[in-house]
Design a protein around this motif. Sequence first.
Motif, PDB file in Angstrom:
ATOM      1  N   MET A  93      23.372 -61.473 -57.025  1.00  0.00           N
ATOM      2  CA  MET A  93      22.293 -62.180 -56.354  1.00  0.00           C
ATOM      3  C   MET A  93      21.223 -61.159 -55.753  1.00  0.00           C
ATOM      4  SD  MET A  93      21.805 -65.789 -54.388  1.00  0.00           S
ATOM      5  CE  MET A  93      23.632 -65.605 -54.104  1.00  0.00           C
ATOM      6  N   LYS A  94      19.836 -61.469 -55.711  1.00  0.00           N
ATOM      7  CA  LYS A  94      18.862 -60.634 -55.098  1.00  0.00           C
ATOM      8  C   LYS A  94      18.835 -61.135 -53.580  1.00  0.00           C
ATOM      9  CE  LYS A  94      16.367 -59.114 -58.978  1.00  0.00           C
ATOM     10  NZ  LYS A  94      14.854 -58.937 -59.622  1.00  0.00           N
ATOM     11  N   LYS A  95      18.284 -60.374 -52.769  1.00  0.00           N
ATOM     12  CA  LYS A  95      18.366 -60.582 -51.437  1.00  0.00           C
ATOM     13  C   LYS A  95      17.057 -61.788 -51.423  1.00  0.00           C
ATOM     14  CE  LYS A  95      18.067 -58.585 -46.792  1.00  0.00           C
ATOM     15  NZ  LYS A  95      18.053 -57.210 -46.250  1.00  0.00           N
ATOM     16  N   SER A  96      16.098 -61.590 -51.994  1.00  0.00           N
ATOM     17  CA  SER A  96      14.918 -62.174 -52.161  1.00  0.00           C
ATOM     18  C   SER A  96      15.109 -63.854 -52.142  1.00  0.00           C
ATOM     19  CB  SER A  96      13.770 -61.627 -53.092  1.00  0.00           C
ATOM     20  OG  SER A  96      14.210 -62.033 -54.131  1.00  0.00           O
ATOM     21  N   VAL A  97      16.342 -64.082 -53.051  1.00  0.00           N
ATOM     22  CA  VAL A  97      16.692 -65.478 -53.423  1.00  0.00           C
ATOM     23  C   VAL A  97      17.183 -66.162 -52.069  1.00  0.00           C
ATOM     24  CG1 VAL A  97      18.282 -66.932 -54.567  1.00  0.00           C
ATOM     25  CG2 VAL A  97      16.877 -65.052 -55.657  1.00  0.00           C
ATOM     26  N   LEU A  98      18.055 -65.250 -51.391  1.00  0.00           N
ATOM     27  CA  LEU A  98      18.548 -65.875 -50.104  1.00  0.00           C
ATOM     28  C   LEU A  98      17.480 -65.974 -48.834  1.00  0.00           C
ATOM     29  CD1 LEU A  98      20.825 -66.747 -48.399  1.00  0.00           C
ATOM     30  CD2 LEU A  98      21.461 -64.366 -48.050  1.00  0.00           C
ATOM     31  N   THR A  99      16.588 -64.845 -48.827  1.00  0.00           N
ATOM     32  CA  THR A  99      15.621 -64.641 -47.905  1.00  0.00           C
ATOM     33  C   THR A  99      14.653 -66.004 -47.916  1.00  0.00           C
ATOM     34  OG1 THR A  99      15.863 -62.300 -47.715  1.00  0.00           O
ATOM     35  CG2 THR A  99      13.889 -63.372 -46.958  1.00  0.00           C
ATOM     36  N   ARG A 100      14.173 -66.304 -49.298  1.00  0.00           N
ATOM     37  CA  ARG A 100      13.099 -67.152 -49.335  1.00  0.00           C
ATOM     38  C   ARG A 100      13.982 -68.636 -48.960  1.00  0.00           C
ATOM     39  NH1 ARG A 100      11.890 -66.794 -55.842  1.00  0.00           N
ATOM     40  NH2 ARG A 100      14.029 -67.873 -56.187  1.00  0.00           N
ATOM     41  N   TYR A 101      14.972 -69.005 -49.351  1.00  0.00           N
ATOM     42  CA  TYR A 101      15.949 -70.135 -49.173  1.00  0.00           C
ATOM     43  C   TYR A 101      15.814 -69.997 -47.366  1.00  0.00           C
ATOM     44  CZ  TYR A 101      19.831 -72.862 -47.494  1.00  0.00           C
ATOM     45  OH  TYR A 101      20.566 -73.618 -46.612  1.00  0.00           O
TER      46      TYR A 101
END
Length: 112
Positions: free
Chosen positions: A1-9
């Motif tokens: 999973m990309k870091k951006s998915v976690l960051t935007r969450y």
Amino acid sequence: MKKSVLTRYRVMAYVTGVLLVALTLGMIGKYVLDMGGAADFTQVVSIAHGWLYVVYLIFAFDLGSKAKWPVKKQLWVLLAGTVPTAAFFVERGISRELAGSVEDGTPEAARA
């Protein structure tokens, strides 16, 4: 999973949590303390929280589907934006849990 998915969450969890705490304080000011300007404040904050909660739901669902969470866990994360301060605690737990499985997007050669 990309870091951006976690960051935007994470960003939306904090935004939703802050707005919900502000809304709760505004409601206390409006109904318990009978403050005059609290009605306008709660109206603005409730509309903002409502729209941004929808964005939070989309990002949390995206994160949960990519992390392959069971339905109960997914529902808990989705409902965390409706309980004051719960979004902060759930976000912290999810971030710790997923810290090892997140890709930062940099090539392998650049990491070495």
